[in-house]
Design an enzyme around this catalytic site. Structure first.
Site, PDB file in Angstrom:
ATOM      1  N   SER A 106     122.687  -1.134  14.673  1.00  0.00           N
ATOM      2  CA  SER A 106     122.367  -2.306  13.878  1.00  0.00           C
ATOM      3  C   SER A 106     120.795  -2.994  14.287  1.00  0.00           C
ATOM      4  O   SER A 106     120.540  -2.772  15.463  1.00  0.00           O
ATOM      5  CB  SER A 106     123.327  -3.536  14.440  1.00  0.00           C
ATOM      6  N   TYR A 108     128.007  -8.209  20.842  1.00  0.00           N
ATOM      7  CA  TYR A 108     127.686  -7.074  19.766  1.00  0.00           C
ATOM      8  C   TYR A 108     126.443  -6.460  19.763  1.00  0.00           C
ATOM      9  O   TYR A 108     125.993  -5.318  19.742  1.00  0.00           O
ATOM     10  CB  TYR A 108     127.673  -7.583  18.447  1.00  0.00           C
TER      11      TYR A 108
END
Length: 244
Positions: free
Chosen positions: A136, A150
């Site tokens: 990501s 995350y």
């Protein structure tokens, strides 16, 4: 790798980016086994929040793919908020779940792929196998105050990919990572709506979020076409919302 159609395992394959990757690979003639939370034709069920689930998934996929896996694509992940002032037990549980699914299970599968590749003869491009990890943009620019875990998990995935590339290139294993920004999946639609989509889109010079098939095209290239010399590459797909 073998001259026959490549055998590929894709985690998180039932929707969004994962489903688009499976479709793109199948269009190229690959034999693909997907993973999801529920079993379906071409999809193996595994709860990656459970310790050891990655190893069990690998064994099941290896059996389904006739004892040969040429490419592993780690796409499964969770994006779940936890407030800074949450109860300690909830904070710990949220970090544990995110790290287990996003990083530990991916690491377990990567380990099995490396061990599998070490026992094989090289094929196309003098490679014994490939790993593609879907990380990501958050790995580099961080994420919201509710998503430390995350961002940390995805940064770990990028570092793991680079370590694999450096450690096993001489043995014929290539490893790559993809760092998408927002991608128009159901999860992204909900997030954009909850955070004020216009403001978030204003931060993307392209003016829109990526589509799943755009990320899938990059994953397919890395899985099937990227030259061995690209091993260790991390490719951004974020509309120039973060550039390195």
């Amino acid at each position: 790798m073998s001259e026959s159609p490549p055998h590929i395992l894709v985690t998180g394959a039932t929707r969004g980016i994962g489903a688009a990757i499976v479709e793109a690979l199948a269009a190229r003639g690959a034999k693909v086994v997907g993973h999801g939370t529920r079993a379906a034709p071409g999809v193996l069920a595994a709860d990656l929040s459970e310790g050891g689930a990655g190893d069990r998934l690998w064994d099941a996929a290896l059996e389904s793919l006739d004892g040969r896996i040429d490419v592993l694509i780690n796409n499964a992940g969770v994006f779940e908020a936890i407030a800074l002032d949450a109860p300690d037990a909830d904070w710990q549980a949220s970090w544990g779940r995110t790290m287990q699914i996003n990083l530990q299970s991916s690491a377990d599968l990567c380990r099995r792929m490396v061990l599998h590749a070490q026992g094989r003869e090289p094929g196309a491009a003098a490679l014994r196998g490939r790993i593609v990890n879907v990380a990501s943009r958050a790995a580099y620019r961080g994420d919201s105050p509710s998503h430390w875990h995350y961002a940390a998990s995805k940064a770990g995935m990028v570092a793991m990919t680079k370590s694999i590339a450096r450690g096993y290139a001489a043995q014929g294993l290539a490893a790559f990572a993809i760092c998408p920004g927002y991608v128009m999946t159901g999860m992204a639609e909900d997030y954009l709506a909850s955070r004020g989509g216009g403001k978030l889109l204003a931060d993307i010079p392209l003016g829109r979020v990526a589509q799943p098939d755009e990320v899938a095209s990059v994953a397919t290239y890395l899985a099937l076409d990227a030259p061995a010399s690209m091993t260790g590459a991390v490719l951004d797909v974020n509309g120039a919302s973060f550039v390195r």
